[in-house]
Design an enzyme around this catalytic site. Structure first.
Site, short mmCIF file in Angstrom:
data_model
loop_
_atom_site.label_atom_id
_atom_site.label_comp_id
_atom_site.label_asym_id
_atom_site.label_seq_id
_atom_site.Cartn_x
_atom_site.Cartn_y
_atom_site.Cartn_z
N SER A 1 -19.79 -45.35 -10.42
CA SER A 1 -20.88 -44.88 -10.66
C SER A 1 -21.35 -43.73 -9.69
O SER A 1 -22.28 -43.18 -10.43
CB SER A 1 -22.11 -46.01 -10.72
OG SER A 1 -22.33 -46.35 -9.44
N LYS B 1 -28.26 -53.21 -16.09
CA LYS B 1 -28.20 -51.71 -16.38
C LYS B 1 -28.34 -51.60 -17.78
O LYS B 1 -29.41 -51.27 -18.42
CB LYS B 1 -26.99 -51.36 -15.90
CG LYS B 1 -27.33 -51.41 -14.09
CD LYS B 1 -25.91 -51.14 -13.33
CE LYS B 1 -26.51 -51.32 -11.71
NZ LYS B 1 -25.24 -51.28 -10.76
#
Ligand SMILES: *Cc1c(COP(=O)(O)O)cnc(C)c1O
Length: 409
Positions: A188, A247
């Site tokens: 990420s 998320k």
């Protein structure tokens, strides 16, 4: 001993290294994502959030909020205990079934968070395997590393996404030894993607088990939002898939999906699962509504990809140092913690743009960056405003415009 002095000095050290972290006082507004109220020292102000991990804005989705409130009103706020004591609230049973189905596995198991799911699952799996050797990608998340430490077994690190380095370690260990290959799909901070199929090929050849963290991909990739492994058609080849409900699914909680024996063993042996109160039923219902919605709906994923591409193009057109990324992450290099902080302070104060700087140890020193995550709700006008704001800040602080990464860590 002056105990407080010890802690004060520890924090001063962070100030000296210019990586003391400050959390902005923000208030998200349901129905108005990505706008939020910033409770600034001078009073409240509207800002646009550009670094949320609520990647698809599902945290404000009407189906999710309806499931949350309806279930809370019907069932109450808390779970009432650990699952051993209180049993499993029915909405959580439904959520685990939904997650098993999402990943095409026999069973799913939900934890308090993605962090806890990695820590508890990796440590338990590796502890139960006799003389296990863990092979870990160099950029694995802190929660996976915590699980490996907790396992107390041998661990070797292979170079990030490097198949030949992984094969060297597999070969060295030999076919007979128990081996767990632990890696992520989307990394990420750089936004790059693991060669999942090729890693499965190697794991098969050398008789290793595979554990994949899809935290930054679930909800966002694959025809039903099960992640990169689904997109690549290799989901069935992985032994364990781990994900978060916090998320893209916009709520809270973590999970693993795997075969029934693996899940039953984690459920039975992992302290991080056993000795903590279960997820509240309203949260489970909200998460399930989000997973179910994204299984069926493509529009969020399509628009997410489009707005990400628009953002990359708009920033590049202004000569801003967008780091190469194959995914929805748009990293913009600064290369210095002090300047990264100064840039984000200016963005917030002068442009109403909220982006948190990313510093060491999250990324290597010298690669400090702004990590931008556009959502389907960041429209073209917001993207234009972001590009203008960044351009102005880059000019004012005389920041580098080229991507030259020197760090080697
Ligand atoms: C955020 C993150 C986690 C932890 O998930 P939470 O649900 O936030 O605890 C695990 N793995 C990776 C790669 C992450 O980025």
């Amino acid at each position: 001993m002056m105990y407080d002095d010890v802690f004060r000095r520890a924090v001063e050290q962070l100030h000296a290294e210019k990586r003391y972290r400050v959390f902005a006082d923000l208030e998200r507004r349901a129905g108005d994502f990505p706008r939020a109220t910033w409770h600034a020292p001078e009073g409240p102000r509207e800002v646009v959030v550009w670094c949320s991990n609520d990647y698809l804005g599902m945290g404000q989705h009407p189906d999710v909020l309806a499931a949350l409130t309806e279930t809370a009103n019907r069932v109450g706020a808390g779970a009432g205990g650990t699952r051993n004591i209180a049993g499993t609230n029915h909405p959580l049973v439904l959520l685990e079934n939904e997650l098993a189905d999402l990943h095409g596995k026999e069973a799913g198991l939900v934890f308090s968070s993605g962090y806890v799911s990695n820590e508890a699952s990796i440590s338990t799996i590796a502890r139960l395997l006799p003389d296990c050797l863990i092979l870990s990608d160099a950029l694995n998340h802190a929660s996976m590393i915590a699980g490996m430490r907790g396992a107390g077994c041998a661990r070797k690190v292979f170079r990030h996404n490097d198949l030949s380095d992984l094969e060297r370690l597999l070969k060295e260990a030999g076919r007979e030894r128990a081996k767990l290959v632990a890696f992520e799909s989307v990394y990420s901070m750089d936004g790059d993607v693991a060669p999942i199929g090729a890693i499965c090929d190697l794991a098969e050849e050398y008789g290793a088990m595979t554990y994949l963290d899809e935290v930054h991909a679930v909800g966002m990739y694959g025809p039903r939002g099960a992640g990169i492994a689904e997109r690549d058609g290799v989901m069935h080849r992985l032994d364990v898939i781990e994900g978060t409900l916090a998320k893209a699914f916009g709520v809270i909680g973590g999970y693993v999906a795997a075969s029934r024996p693996i899940i039953d063993a984690i459920r039975s042996y992992a302290p991080g699962f056993i000795f903590t109160t279960a997820m509240p039923p309203a949260i489970a219902a909200a998460a399930r509504a989000s997973v179910a919605h994204l299984k069926a709906s493509q529009s969020e994923r399509e628009r997410h990809q489009r707005q990400t591409m628009q953002t990359k193009l708009a920033l590049a057109a202004r000569g801003l140092p967008v780091m190469p990324s194959e995914t929805h992450i748009v990293p913009v290099l600064v290369g210095c913690p002090e300047k990264a902080k100064a840039a984000t302070d200016l963005l917030l104060a002068e442009h109403g743009v909220y982006i948190q700087p990313i510093n060491y140890p999250t990324v290597p020193r010298g690669t400090e960056r702004l990590r931008i995550s556009p959502s389907p709700f960041h429209d073209d006008a917001l993207i234009r405003e972001l590009a203008q704001a960044l351009d102005a800040v880059w000019a004012k602080l005389d920041l580098p415009r080229r991507v030259e990464v020197q760090a080697a860590e």
